[in-house]
Design a protein around this motif. Structure first.
Motif, PDB file in Angstrom:
ATOM      1  N   LEU A   1       0.860  -1.181   0.000  1.00  0.00           N
ATOM      2  CA  LEU A   1       0.000   0.000   0.000  1.00  0.00           C
ATOM      3  C   LEU A   1       0.894   1.227   0.000  1.00  0.00           C
ATOM      4  O   LEU A   1       1.668   1.441   0.942  1.00  0.00           O
ATOM      5  CB  LEU A   1      -0.906   0.018   1.236  1.00  0.00           C
ATOM      6  CG  LEU A   1      -1.671   1.326   1.488  1.00  0.00           C
ATOM      7  CD1 LEU A   1      -2.620   1.641   0.333  1.00  0.00           C
ATOM      8  CD2 LEU A   1      -2.423   1.271   2.816  1.00  0.00           C
ATOM      9  N   CYS A   2       0.814   2.026  -1.059  1.00  0.00           N
ATOM     10  CA  CYS A   2       1.529   3.293  -1.136  1.00  0.00           C
ATOM     11  C   CYS A   2       0.534   4.418  -0.864  1.00  0.00           C
ATOM     12  O   CYS A   2      -0.641   4.318  -1.236  1.00  0.00           O
ATOM     13  CB  CYS A   2       2.140   3.492  -2.518  1.00  0.00           C
ATOM     14  SG  CYS A   2       3.280   2.176  -3.022  1.00  0.00           S
ATOM     15  N   ALA A   3       0.996   5.470  -0.248  1.00  0.00           N
ATOM     16  CA  ALA A   3       0.134   6.618   0.012  1.00  0.00           C
ATOM     17  C   ALA A   3       0.958   7.881  -0.055  1.00  0.00           C
ATOM     18  O   ALA A   3       2.086   7.929   0.446  1.00  0.00           O
ATOM     19  CB  ALA A   3      -0.525   6.504   1.391  1.00  0.00           C
TER      20      ALA A   3
ATOM     21  N   LEU B   1      -3.075   5.034  -2.324  1.00  0.00           N
ATOM     22  CA  LEU B   1      -4.007   6.005  -1.771  1.00  0.00           C
ATOM     23  C   LEU B   1      -3.519   7.392  -2.174  1.00  0.00           C
ATOM     24  O   LEU B   1      -2.519   7.892  -1.652  1.00  0.00           O
ATOM     25  CB  LEU B   1      -4.085   5.893  -0.245  1.00  0.00           C
ATOM     26  CG  LEU B   1      -4.984   6.913   0.467  1.00  0.00           C
ATOM     27  CD1 LEU B   1      -6.432   6.798  -0.017  1.00  0.00           C
ATOM     28  CD2 LEU B   1      -4.904   6.739   1.981  1.00  0.00           C
ATOM     29  N   ALA B   2      -4.207   7.986  -3.148  1.00  0.00           N
ATOM     30  CA  ALA B   2      -3.807   9.289  -3.704  1.00  0.00           C
ATOM     31  C   ALA B   2      -4.539  10.379  -2.933  1.00  0.00           C
ATOM     32  O   ALA B   2      -5.743  10.580  -3.106  1.00  0.00           O
ATOM     33  CB  ALA B   2      -4.141   9.352  -5.178  1.00  0.00           C
ATOM     34  N   LEU B   3      -3.814  11.079  -2.085  1.00  0.00           N
ATOM     35  CA  LEU B   3      -4.403  12.052  -1.169  1.00  0.00           C
ATOM     36  C   LEU B   3      -4.448  13.444  -1.794  1.00  0.00           C
ATOM     37  O   LEU B   3      -3.456  13.920  -2.359  1.00  0.00           O
ATOM     38  CB  LEU B   3      -3.607  12.079   0.134  1.00  0.00           C
ATOM     39  CG  LEU B   3      -3.667  10.766   0.936  1.00  0.00           C
ATOM     40  CD1 LEU B   3      -2.448  10.621   1.831  1.00  0.00           C
ATOM     41  CD2 LEU B   3      -4.954  10.707   1.758  1.00  0.00           C
ATOM     42  N   THR B   4      -5.585  14.080  -1.699  1.00  0.00           N
ATOM     43  CA  THR B   4      -5.840  15.443  -2.191  1.00  0.00           C
ATOM     44  C   THR B   4      -5.315  15.600  -3.626  1.00  0.00           C
ATOM     45  O   THR B   4      -5.739  14.899  -4.518  1.00  0.00           O
ATOM     46  CB  THR B   4      -5.262  16.497  -1.219  1.00  0.00           C
ATOM     47  OG1 THR B   4      -3.849  16.373  -1.101  1.00  0.00           O
ATOM     48  CG2 THR B   4      -5.884  16.351   0.171  1.00  0.00           C
ATOM     49  N   THR B   5      -4.366  16.517  -3.841  1.00  0.00           N
ATOM     50  CA  THR B   5      -3.934  16.836  -5.205  1.00  0.00           C
ATOM     51  C   THR B   5      -3.110  15.733  -5.859  1.00  0.00           C
ATOM     52  O   THR B   5      -2.812  15.805  -7.053  1.00  0.00           O
ATOM     53  CB  THR B   5      -3.117  18.142  -5.226  1.00  0.00           C
ATOM     54  OG1 THR B   5      -1.995  18.005  -4.337  1.00  0.00           O
ATOM     55  CG2 THR B   5      -3.975  19.322  -4.785  1.00  0.00           C
ATOM     56  N   ALA B   6      -2.744  14.693  -5.104  1.00  0.00           N
ATOM     57  CA  ALA B   6      -1.983  13.593  -5.699  1.00  0.00           C
ATOM     58  C   ALA B   6      -2.806  12.826  -6.723  1.00  0.00           C
ATOM     59  O   ALA B   6      -2.254  12.240  -7.664  1.00  0.00           O
ATOM     60  CB  ALA B   6      -1.483  12.639  -4.616  1.00  0.00           C
TER      61      ALA B   6
ATOM     62  N   VAL C   1      -5.999   2.253  -7.609  1.00  0.00           N
ATOM     63  CA  VAL C   1      -5.941   3.623  -7.081  1.00  0.00           C
ATOM     64  C   VAL C   1      -7.160   3.878  -6.205  1.00  0.00           C
ATOM     65  O   VAL C   1      -8.301   3.608  -6.592  1.00  0.00           O
ATOM     66  CB  VAL C   1      -5.879   4.648  -8.228  1.00  0.00           C
ATOM     67  CG1 VAL C   1      -5.809   6.065  -7.667  1.00  0.00           C
ATOM     68  CG2 VAL C   1      -4.671   4.367  -9.122  1.00  0.00           C
ATOM     69  N   TRP C   2      -6.906   4.423  -5.024  1.00  0.00           N
ATOM     70  CA  TRP C   2      -7.953   4.750  -4.071  1.00  0.00           C
ATOM     71  C   TRP C   2      -7.942   6.240  -3.769  1.00  0.00           C
ATOM     72  O   TRP C   2      -6.887   6.875  -3.761  1.00  0.00           O
ATOM     73  CB  TRP C   2      -7.748   4.002  -2.753  1.00  0.00           C
ATOM     74  CG  TRP C   2      -7.748   2.523  -2.850  1.00  0.00           C
ATOM     75  CD1 TRP C   2      -6.657   1.716  -3.026  1.00  0.00           C
ATOM     76  CD2 TRP C   2      -8.877   1.654  -2.760  1.00  0.00           C
ATOM     77  NE1 TRP C   2      -7.036   0.394  -3.054  1.00  0.00           N
ATOM     78  CE2 TRP C   2      -8.402   0.326  -2.893  1.00  0.00           C
ATOM     79  CE3 TRP C   2     -10.245   1.860  -2.584  1.00  0.00           C
ATOM     80  CZ2 TRP C   2      -9.240  -0.781  -2.849  1.00  0.00           C
ATOM     81  CZ3 TRP C   2     -11.082   0.752  -2.531  1.00  0.00           C
ATOM     82  CH2 TRP C   2     -10.594  -0.548  -2.669  1.00  0.00           C
ATOM     83  N   GLN C   3      -9.121   6.775  -3.489  1.00  0.00           N
ATOM     84  CA  GLN C   3      -9.257   8.109  -2.905  1.00  0.00           C
ATOM     85  C   GLN C   3      -9.940   7.977  -1.555  1.00  0.00           C
ATOM     86  O   GLN C   3     -10.500   6.921  -1.216  1.00  0.00           O
ATOM     87  CB  GLN C   3     -10.069   9.020  -3.828  1.00  0.00           C
ATOM     88  CG  GLN C   3      -9.357   9.396  -5.110  1.00  0.00           C
ATOM     89  CD  GLN C   3     -10.149  10.424  -5.902  1.00  0.00           C
ATOM     90  OE1 GLN C   3     -11.007  10.079  -6.708  1.00  0.00           O
ATOM     91  NE2 GLN C   3      -9.857  11.692  -5.666  1.00  0.00           N
ATOM     92  N   VAL C   4      -9.933   9.051  -0.804  1.00  0.00           N
ATOM     93  CA  VAL C   4     -10.545   9.017   0.520  1.00  0.00           C
ATOM     94  C   VAL C   4     -12.044   8.743   0.405  1.00  0.00           C
ATOM     95  O   VAL C   4     -12.623   8.001   1.217  1.00  0.00           O
ATOM     96  CB  VAL C   4     -10.277  10.333   1.272  1.00  0.00           C
ATOM     97  CG1 VAL C   4     -10.996  10.348   2.627  1.00  0.00           C
ATOM     98  CG2 VAL C   4      -8.775  10.530   1.473  1.00  0.00           C
TER      99      VAL C   4
ATOM    100  N   GLU D   1      -0.481  10.190   5.942  1.00  0.00           N
ATOM    101  CA  GLU D   1       0.713   9.370   5.704  1.00  0.00           C
ATOM    102  C   GLU D   1       1.286   8.863   7.027  1.00  0.00           C
ATOM    103  O   GLU D   1       1.610   7.678   7.180  1.00  0.00           O
ATOM    104  CB  GLU D   1       1.757  10.156   4.920  1.00  0.00           C
ATOM    105  CG  GLU D   1       1.347  10.443   3.472  1.00  0.00           C
ATOM    106  CD  GLU D   1       2.493  10.996   2.646  1.00  0.00           C
ATOM    107  OE1 GLU D   1       3.659  10.670   2.931  1.00  0.00           O
ATOM    108  OE2 GLU D   1       2.231  11.767   1.696  1.00  0.00           O
ATOM    109  N   LYS D   2       1.419   9.761   7.981  1.00  0.00           N
ATOM    110  CA  LYS D   2       1.930   9.359   9.298  1.00  0.00           C
ATOM    111  C   LYS D   2       0.980   8.372   9.973  1.00  0.00           C
ATOM    112  O   LYS D   2       1.423   7.408  10.615  1.00  0.00           O
ATOM    113  CB  LYS D   2       2.127  10.588  10.181  1.00  0.00           C
ATOM    114  CG  LYS D   2       2.649  10.265  11.576  1.00  0.00           C
ATOM    115  CD  LYS D   2       2.820  11.513  12.415  1.00  0.00           C
ATOM    116  CE  LYS D   2       3.373  11.181  13.786  1.00  0.00           C
ATOM    117  NZ  LYS D   2       2.469  10.297  14.570  1.00  0.00           N
TER     118      LYS D   2
END
Length: 408
Positions: free
Chosen positions: A7-9, A36-41, A57-60, A152-153
């Motif tokens: 899992l990459c984020a 997990l592509a966060l916000t603008t990613a 690919v996942w989003q929130v 991420e943390k």
């Protein structure tokens, strides 16, 4: 050995550009890869064709269930009338903010959650619930993030709690503001840009074998540029046209600053402009930051701006770079260009460029000419460098971690 799952984020900017090449390379090797592509990613991941490369690919917003009315309600309230045509969809903003705020409520209660959000906005989010849901959906053997806080943390923390191998790809420096990076128990491996970054983390208490110098895949072009510049300089020496016989190119890396820092920047620009008028042996191009206005009033001859020029082109031609602490200074140093860090701003003070060997600090604007002359006379690249083949180095380190976990 079973097919590994990772899992990459990553958030946007330099974070996704560091992490995404790794995800796609692992997918090509047969790994099951979730991102997990966060916000603008998300826009970057989507444009890169990650799905076509086999990455899930996942989003929130994909983490929402029909029972999440509170998350949607809070998220909708926090987002307000945000334009849905921006780089992050309205639905994604609602989900991200809703998860973050409800997580604060669950952890701290309503009153404290309100206070934390009022003080820090989205920076207050901890995203424990989001981390739990994506881990449950993907069941990874390994987690890979960059050094960002919040989601991420949270993934690194949650992964370690579950006994999942957790790896951080630290994109640039081990900033003191990223205090969690300096916790000797944070993550199972931290992959870093250079030996000086490794030394900083080891000094914080991390075991030396936990920190691996791989370089950053997003900055691999700078390592390649360093080699090209070295080859050009060697040819010039052989041909008897060594650097120093012609005009010198002094690149000013502009960036948007605020308050007193902006006032200081204006003084630096004025001093550099006067020097550019006096020194016929200097060419002084300016590289504007993407967030600056495209035609500032101070940008006039003898300053020039190669609008649309790639960073690679600007740095290939540069004999020195002047910065207030921009990331461009790191890129220039990696490319082997001497960097001058003009002190006098909080940005420069907090950059720690001189400490890492990225730049020579110039304390007084009145000494700027001397600092430039010293920089452009250098015949060897600085010591701040990263290994070549960063992408391969990172993939090799992750492979080794998986093999180690399988035999544990």
């Amino acid at each position: 050995m079973s097919q590994p799952t990772i899992l990459c984020a990553a958030y946007g900017g330099g974070h996704v550009n560091a992490c995404l090449p790794v995800a796609m390379a692992l997918s090509a090797r047969g790994w099951t890869v979730h991102f997990l592509a966060l916000t603008t990613a998300y826009a970057v991941v989507d444009a890169a064709g990650a799905r076509d490369a086999g990455v899930t690919v996942w989003q929130v917003k994909d983490m929402l269930t029909p029972d999440d009315a509170d998350i949607v309600t809070h998220g909708t309230s926090l987002v307000g009338d945000v334009d849905a045509t921006g780089p992050v969809s309205r639905a994604e903003s609602v989900a991200y903010q809703g998860f973050g705020y409800c997580d604060l409520v669950a952890t701290h209660g309503h009153a404290k959650a309100q206070s934390l959000y009022a003080d820090a906005g989205r920076a207050a989010f901890e995203h424990g619930e989001l981390a739990a849901r994506i881990l449950n959906k993907t069941a990874p053997d390994i987690i890979l993030t960059t050094n960002s806080p919040r989601a991420e943390k949270a993934l690194i923390d949650a992964g370690q709690d579950r006994g999942i191998t957790a790896i951080v790809l630290n994109d640039t420096l081990a900033s003191a503001t990223n205090h969690w990076l300096h916790d000797p128990d944070y993550a199972d491996r931290i992959l870093v840009l250079s030996q000086s970054v490794a030394d900083t983390l080891i000094a914080s208490g991390h075991a030396p074998e936990k920190i691996i110098v791989t370089g950053n895949p997003a900055l691999e072009p700078m390592a390649q540029l360093r080699a090209r510049r070295a080859a050009r300089n060697a040819r010039a020496q052989t041909d008897g046209n060594a650097s120093g016989n012609g005009r010198k190119t002094v690149l000013y890396a502009s960036q948007p600053l605020k308050g007193r820092d902006a006032d200081h920047q204006s003084d630096v620009i004025a001093a550099l402009y006067d020097l550019a008028l006096q020194r016929d042996d200097w060419d002084v191009p300016v590289r504007l930051h993407p967030n600056e206005e495209p035609a500032p009033a101070w940008l006039k001859p003898p300053f020039r701006c190669n609008r649309g020029a790639s960073l690679d082109c600007d740095l290939f031609d540069a004999d020195a770079v002047i910065t207030h602490g921009s990331t461009l200074g790191i890129e220039a140093a990696l490319a082997g260009v001497p960097v001058i860090l003009q002190m006098g701003s909080s940005v420069a003070q907090n950059s720690r460029f001189a400490e890492y060997g990225i730049a020579a600090a110039n304390a007084d604007i009145d000494d700027l000419e001397t600092a430039i002359d010293r920089a452009v006379s250098q015949t060897e690249a600085g010591r701040f460098a990263m290994p070549s083949g960063a992408l391969g180095n990172v993939v090799e380190a992750i492979d080794a971690m998986f093999a180690e976990a399988q035999h544990a």
